[in-house]
Design a protein around this motif. Structure first.
Motif, PDB file in Angstrom:
ATOM      1  N   GLU A  42      28.548  53.794  62.658  1.00  0.00           N
ATOM      2  CA  GLU A  42      29.234  55.066  61.717  1.00  0.00           C
ATOM      3  C   GLU A  42      30.551  54.430  61.371  1.00  0.00           C
ATOM      4  O   GLU A  42      31.008  55.454  61.171  1.00  0.00           O
ATOM      5  CB  GLU A  42      28.693  56.778  62.540  1.00  0.00           C
ATOM      6  N   ASP A 257      22.759  51.863  60.154  1.00  0.00           N
ATOM      7  CA  ASP A 257      22.616  53.676  58.768  1.00  0.00           C
ATOM      8  C   ASP A 257      22.201  52.752  58.048  1.00  0.00           C
ATOM      9  O   ASP A 257      22.638  51.769  57.288  1.00  0.00           O
ATOM     10  CB  ASP A 257      23.990  54.562  59.604  1.00  0.00           C
ATOM     11  N   LYS A 270      21.522  59.766  54.175  1.00  0.00           N
ATOM     12  CA  LYS A 270      21.903  58.403  54.947  1.00  0.00           C
ATOM     13  C   LYS A 270      21.035  58.736  55.507  1.00  0.00           C
ATOM     14  O   LYS A 270      20.571  59.571  56.580  1.00  0.00           O
ATOM     15  CB  LYS A 270      23.408  58.818  55.397  1.00  0.00           C
ATOM     16  N   GLY A 272      19.941  57.363  59.514  1.00  0.00           N
ATOM     17  CA  GLY A 272      19.864  56.172  60.689  1.00  0.00           C
ATOM     18  C   GLY A 272      19.472  56.035  62.246  1.00  0.00           C
ATOM     19  O   GLY A 272      18.634  57.083  62.152  1.00  0.00           O
TER      20      GLY A 272
END
Length: 456
Positions: A42, A257, A270, A272
């Motif tokens: 991230e 991700d 998104k 991840g």
């Protein structure tokens, strides 16, 4: 043994908070250094060029016996804990995040973070055995009860600090698709540790007018301690006084991700995944010890005052007290307490977990996040810090300065809870269980708070 068994409850009642740290906020669309704690990749998605975390604090307490209303109404908690046949589970987990920073440079995202951890756990403790050790079996009727538990019954406390160095980079970024990868190297500073494990326990507990004895019994007993938790297990000061020890371990987080972006270059979806806490730390102290004993109680006549007298454990404070009592009883009344192996320094594995999450934008400013935490290690091992499996669903409303979210958590110990979280600028506050705590008999309570700011 009362103080040890109630260590988790003491923390829960003192803090009155409790489950997954920063739930809802750790997956915020305003990505900062805090997000990297769940997935280091991230850092490639930082909202600002520089993100400074001033502080963050979270404490979680969950159990499978005592409800929030029981605490408010002043119920007899000892009666509730040892009621029924379900084994007792308590989990108290505190995280303190010190000044930390994430920043973007040369096409990379970097992070430097410091965290302190305090964990106290009671896992799979048989209610009849716990009652006999803490209350002289006051909750039990007079007579005998036979217990057989193949699992490892554990009471543990662990304190450590960590300093994390992280890096992330975009691996693919074309049209509407982006893939990032990241890694964190954690330097570990073990503070203090205590573990009492009783595996393959079987025996008969007999209560004769308050004379409580264990007969026809066998178990493997592990006693390990280091630092301030060796002599006292329930004083909160002993936990906070040893947050950071010497550098004696390393761990790694690895994550990726994927983002599917819209025409405005903001992601619509998104997804991840990260494996966190891969590693261990070695405890070294002047009072260090880890010993494994075999406990056998052969005598079967408690009426004559033979067998192991369990009343001796009712008011002890620490693991050394337990060990000394068992050693003193060795060779008397049919009790054999034999040392099988021991060592001075010992390693403890971090709670390795798999984090999986997906964040989907339903409409502008409204999104929903699905987050799962899956334990990867054996929770029954004596050298393993305990963790819990968890699933959460978090609807979220986000504008530039404001963010509101409602995390709904499904926890393997405390069940289902619902909370509320808010962000105003860089300040955030919330709880994973406040809504269920005030509306139902929730067996979890928690709280988190923090402040940060971004530059550029």
């Amino acid at each position: 043994m009362k103080k040890i068994v109630f260590a988790g409850l003491v923390f829960a009642s003192c803090f009155s908070y409790g489950q997954e740290h920063f739930s809802g906020f750790s997956s915020s669309r305003r990505v900062g250094i805090l997000n990297a704690g769940a997935n280091p990749s991230e850092l490639a998605n930082l909202f600002r060029t520089v993100d400074v975390q001033i502080f963050a604090f979270g404490v979680d307490a969950s159990n499978n016996k005592v409800g929030f209303s029981d605490l408010i109404n002043g119920e007899n908690l000892e009666d509730l804990i040892f009621a029924g046949g379900e084994a007792v589970d308590f989990d108290v987990n505190t995280q303190i995040m010190g000044p930390s920073v994430g920043f973007k440079a040369f096409g990379w995202g970097f992070g430097v973070a410091s965290r302190s951890h305090i964990r106290a756990n009671i896992s799979n403790v048989n209610t009849e055995l716990g009652d006999a050790l803490t209350n002289s079996a006051l909750n039990s009727i007079l007579g005998s009860s036979t217990i057989s538990n193949s699992e490892n019954q554990r009471i543990t406390g662990t304190v450590w600090g960590e300093f994390a160095l992280s890096a992330a980079r975009k691996l693919y970024d074309k049209k509407n698709h982006q893939i990032n990868a990241g890694i964190s190297l954690k330097l570990l500073f073990p503070g203090s540790y205590a573990n009492l494990g009783m595996s393959a326990f079987q025996g008969t507990i007999t209560n004769t007018a308050g004379d409580v004895r264990l007969n026809n019994a066998a178990a493997q007993v592990n006693i390990a301690y280091s630092g301030s938790l060796a002599n006292e297990f329930t004083d909160a000061g002993d936990y906070f006084s040893s947050l950071w020890g010497g550098l004696n371990g390393v761990a790694t987080d690895i994550g990726v991700d994927y983002q599917w972006k819209g025409a405005d270059n903001k992601y619509k979806l998104k997804v991840g995944a990260a494996v966190c806490n891969i590693g261990s730390m070695t405890f070294k102290d002047d009072n260090n010890a880890t010993r494994t004993y075999s406990l056998v109680v052969n005598d079967s006549n408690p009426v004559n005052g033979l067998g192991l007298d369990l009343n001796q454990f009712e008011s002890i404070d620490g693991l050394r007290d337990i060990e000394n009592i068992l050693i003193a009883n060795d060779g008397t009344n049919g009790v054999d307490f034999n040392l099988e192996n021991e060592s001075r320094d010992f390693k403890v594995k971090l709670p390795t977990i798999l984090n999986l999450y997906a964040d989907y934008q339903i409409i502008s400013k409204l999104s929903v996040t699905l987050f799962m935490v899956q334990r990867l290690n054996d929770e029954g091992a004596n050298d393993q810090i305990l963790s819990q499996n968890m699933l959460s669903i978090t609807p979220r409303f986000t504008t530039g300065m404001f963010e509101g979210f409602i995390p709904v958590n499904f926890n393997e110990v405390s069940g289902t809870t619902a909370g509320l979280g808010l962000r105003l600028g860089g300040f955030f506050i919330g709880s994973n269980s406040i809504l269920t705590a005030v509306s139902s008999d929730s067996k979890q309570a928690d709280f988190f708070i923090g402040s940060r700011f971004g530059i550029l």
